[in-house]
Design an enzyme around this catalytic site. Sequence first.
Site, short mmCIF file in Angstrom:
data_model
loop_
_atom_site.label_atom_id
_atom_site.label_comp_id
_atom_site.label_asym_id
_atom_site.label_seq_id
_atom_site.Cartn_x
_atom_site.Cartn_y
_atom_site.Cartn_z
N ASP A 1 58.48 143.53 11.58
CA ASP A 1 57.18 143.31 10.99
C ASP A 1 56.32 142.68 12.08
O ASP A 1 56.83 142.08 13.01
CB ASP A 1 57.35 142.36 9.81
CG ASP A 1 56.06 142.15 9.07
OD1 ASP A 1 55.32 143.13 8.93
OD2 ASP A 1 55.81 141.02 8.64
N ASP B 1 58.76 138.94 6.63
CA ASP B 1 58.60 137.69 5.91
C ASP B 1 58.01 137.88 4.52
O ASP B 1 58.26 137.12 3.63
CB ASP B 1 57.73 136.72 6.73
CG ASP B 1 56.41 137.37 7.14
OD1 ASP B 1 56.24 138.57 6.87
OD2 ASP B 1 55.58 136.68 7.72
N ASP C 1 58.17 143.23 2.43
CA ASP C 1 59.26 143.63 3.31
C ASP C 1 60.61 143.64 2.60
O ASP C 1 61.58 144.18 3.11
CB ASP C 1 59.37 142.65 4.49
CG ASP C 1 58.11 142.64 5.32
OD1 ASP C 1 57.58 143.74 5.54
OD2 ASP C 1 57.68 141.56 5.74
#
Lengths: 288, 911
Positions: free
Chosen positions: B331, B672, B676
């Site tokens: 990410d 986070d 996700d």
Amino acid sequence: MATLNEKKTCSERMENFRRFVWNPETKLFMGRTLINWVWISLYYLAFYVVMTGLFALSIYSLMRTVNPYEPDYQDQLKSPGVTLRPDVYGDRGLQIYYNISENKTWERLVTTLQTFLTAYTPAAQHLNVNCTGDKYFIQDTFDGPNNTKLSCKFTSDMLQNCSGIADPTFGFPEGKPCFIIKMNRIIKFYPGNGTAPRVDCTYVGDESRPLEVDYYPVNGTFNLHYFPYYGKKAQPTYSNPLVAVKFLNITRNVELKIVCKIIGAGITFDNVHDPYEGKVEFKLKIED
Amino acid sequence: LSASELEEKYGTSINKGLSSSRAAEILARDGPNSLTPPKATPEIVKFLKQMVGGFSILLWIGAVFSWISFGIQFAQGAESPFDNLYLGVVLALVVILTGIFAYYQEAKSTNIMASFSKMIPQQALVIRDAEKKELPAEQLVVGDIVEIKGGDRIPADIRLISAQGCKVDNSSLTGESEPQSRSCDFTHENPLETKNIAFYSTTCVEGTATGIVINTGDRTVIGRIASLASGVGNEKTPIAIEIEHFVYLVAGVAISIGVLFFIISVSMRYKILDSIIFLIGIIVANVPEGLLATVTVSLSLTAKRMAKKNCLVKNLEAVETLGSTSIICSDKTGTLTQNRMTVAHLWFDNQIYSADTSEDQTTQPFDQSSPSWTALSKIVTLCNRAEFRPGQENLPIMKRVVVGDASETALLKFAEVILGDVMSIRAQNKKVAEIPFNSTNKFQLSIHETDDPNDKRFLLVMKGAPERILERCSTIMINGKEEPLDSEKAEAFQTAYMELGGMGERVLGFCHLYLPENEFPDTYPFDTDSMNFPTSNLCFVGLLSMIDPPRSTVPDAVSKCRSAGIKVIMVTGDHPITAKAIAKSVGIISATSETVEDIAKRLNIPVEQVNRREATAAVVNGMELKDMSLQQLDDILCNHSEIVFARTSPQQKLIIVEGCQRQGAVVAVTGDGVNDSPALKKADIGIAMGIAGSDAAKNAADMVLLDDNFASIVTGVEEGRLIFDNLKKTIAYTLTKNIAELCPFLIYIIASIPMPIGTITILFIDLGTDIIPSVALAYEKAESDIMNRRPRNKKKDRLVNEQLAVYSYLQIGIIQSVGAFVTYFTVYAEQGFLPSTLLGVRVDWENNAINDFEDSYGQEWTKYQRMYLQWTGYTAFFVILQVLYLTQGRIIRKLFIRRYPGSWWDKNMYY
């Protein structure tokens, strides 16, 4: 995802396996070329030949270095074991049960004794010498034939009433059976510290209750001139001295526990783990 | 929908809200407004799971077989069948104890996790019964009217009905790092894109708003994502697969040898029952009793070591997974970047300067001598509403908490770093008027007194969207001098603006104007509504561009991953340009590689004509991804080594992860946000951020980075690879030992010699003396090239491959056995039993009824004396095996340590 979880079918597996065994494209047999397999086989052949060779060499040098007359260590044999004949073992040690009226039950025992005593016939003992002294028969030199040491004669007639000569049934049918006590051989073992060790049979756990026993030879002693034992190579014709015990007054139809100990310095019979060290325990039951 | 239609649809009133009774009714119908927590596995199930994992099964089977064997022997009335009973019990105990240990380890990390999630009961300001009430957010129902203000967490999915400068931070949902403005206008079909909906669990950054609750609890967008995550099954960890493979291998060997010797013993006229006992004995002897404990201890040692380096491992087996990872899907926000805006570039005097964007900046290195900079810095300082929270003087500037929006915060900190005390500068330049930023005029303006007491002029400072600012300017400051803004200069501005914008940075323009003293005297009443002061013909000073900069450790970590053969893919919800810029700056897209679009631009040809193979990098937009077939996605994943996915939805993240897994890769996902969590769960190893991470992400992950630092992943990879190498050594060590322990039994059957080594003695070795050296192998240092080789191939680089097994079984094992048997024969020979006597004596030797057993020298032995000698033999065997293992440890080290082409091990050796 479908593609991920796709299971191979059985035929596909077989096909894969077949391809593994012989892959015509790459000319691989079980994943290797034939020449490769040959090399591998040769390698392993050589490897194992070398390993076997090393092993053989080790054992050979071991055999060359051990003393042929006596073992290098005797720490495991401190005190001789004692055995009984006839020896019939039940679940818990020796059990000699028989019925006077049923011949079969005691004929077996008698045969055992007779077979055992064949090693003690005069013919079997003819290579051994007559010994008379009541001392240890210490031989520092090889006086016997073929570079051996002499062994003392022990013939079955020394067991007198229990020799099976006068009474081939060893007193079994009369309910006064003979038992033969043998002490195990230990190389260079001097039992009794100068006094001949002797057999002493009692009821187990009830030492005071008198047990009428005749011992043969007299007093149930192992004569000292049978000791020490010099080993198989030095004394090939050696035979163990024996003591026969004849139980004279056995209560019928009762299981009796009897222990025969060998009394003598250097012979221990109090090893709790070993029931046959320096003593032999057995159960006796005579029915009629 | 208009407000009144909304009122109708949800049966509510905007002014009065729901009635309490109606609310209670709906609450009863829909349930509380909270996410159902993922079904927690009951502790007992977790515990039992530890007991039946691949390896434990082997031990259980061993234990059961031992008991069967004991049963048979007991029924037969054999003398001492208790060895087998004990063996079974010990095997069972090993499994249970190891299970407890592993459970304890995992429970410990779970507890650390739990301490992170401090749940604060959330309050919401609700209008009910025409009254404003503070209610716990859980009691919200559909149709409630809620008021939110800056700083609040949005308590449910809300359709806004009125908003004033409302901005929400959707980063936990979409991964966008910039706050999104919200109003009551419907702007987009997609509910995620439209401006009039604010989502549950996002935060309102500034402004106020009122809205109707349209979804609560699990029906909210976030709730649906969370349930998506719980629907994703967990993949088996690579180490679990390896161990399974190992179990098959051991079982295969055990059963083959067992059956072979069963046939041999039957044809040697052993009783069938005895042969069965032998069969079981052989199978049990093949079970490496100590290995389970060793593996568990090694893994937890590594887990502990990783925890020290801020990688908290939730699942012990995940320790190794990271080592075999071949693709990391990372990410962007918060993982690769610092998750805060920072000034990255400046443009003044026709020149672009770069600023330091690292986490702990204390000075700025660019040239600050130009008078233009002085002017620019003044604007930056003054035209800014952000302020430090008081009482933070001792903290480093970068760590201080600021009240204000992201870009103002960035500017404030930037100014503070360079100029020192911004607050006192502001105090010296008293503000007399201000127009805050709004989306219509797109600028912010303020008017200040100057700090020069002789200069009675007012200073007008303005910042905003560069093109808007430029429109209002007629001059431009070059080296401190105002020069007319001609087309050439405007061109230079455009170039700079495009360049900065192209780097994915948010650009702000700054201008100022000293108001003439005669027109605007001291007492001039500035009125911001009527704008009774000039807002055009200003002097353009410069541009400042901001970005959420990459963490300083990330580029290094990415290059380390690269050299370790790990592909790093960026998957973000953010804009492609920003994503690409960050990807470039951290090295996910390397300096030399180009995307298809770049090539097209360079060659000046349409995108369609570019040979896709030439482009090593690819930036894929979520929209494109939506229309792609799985085939196309696979193509992209295969053909491009440097990939950035931008604007991706949670589902798409999942698809990307699956795509990577289809390539046979072991995929690590870092993230986070709640968005996700499905991907985290789907990944072979999910890595969540400990500080910034949401609970959902942490729950779904296998590993938590306590310091949110991508670089920690590299440590994890290193540790994972190390443990794999070390486990390999451990297993090689255990397997060789197995043969040396099995051989005596085989020879015992074939050659009928007295038993060379007893079951209990073997247990002593496996569970006693050998645990320590095996565990010690887990402490082996890493090879210097551990991070320079490719990740292991799942299919080829097995934990236990045939080579290792064959080598252990057929070579080292044999050498050890030969050595041990020489010792065995020596001990017996020295005591009176020469090898020739020993062969074939088994039956008599073990016969209780023979108490005058004759040795090679004519001595006679009772049963107990023989047994005593046998035990001495065990001891000798035990000691010699220990000595052999000691030397073998060295051999293993030398032979197995490298798996590099050219090494002894990797050559096509004739094993």
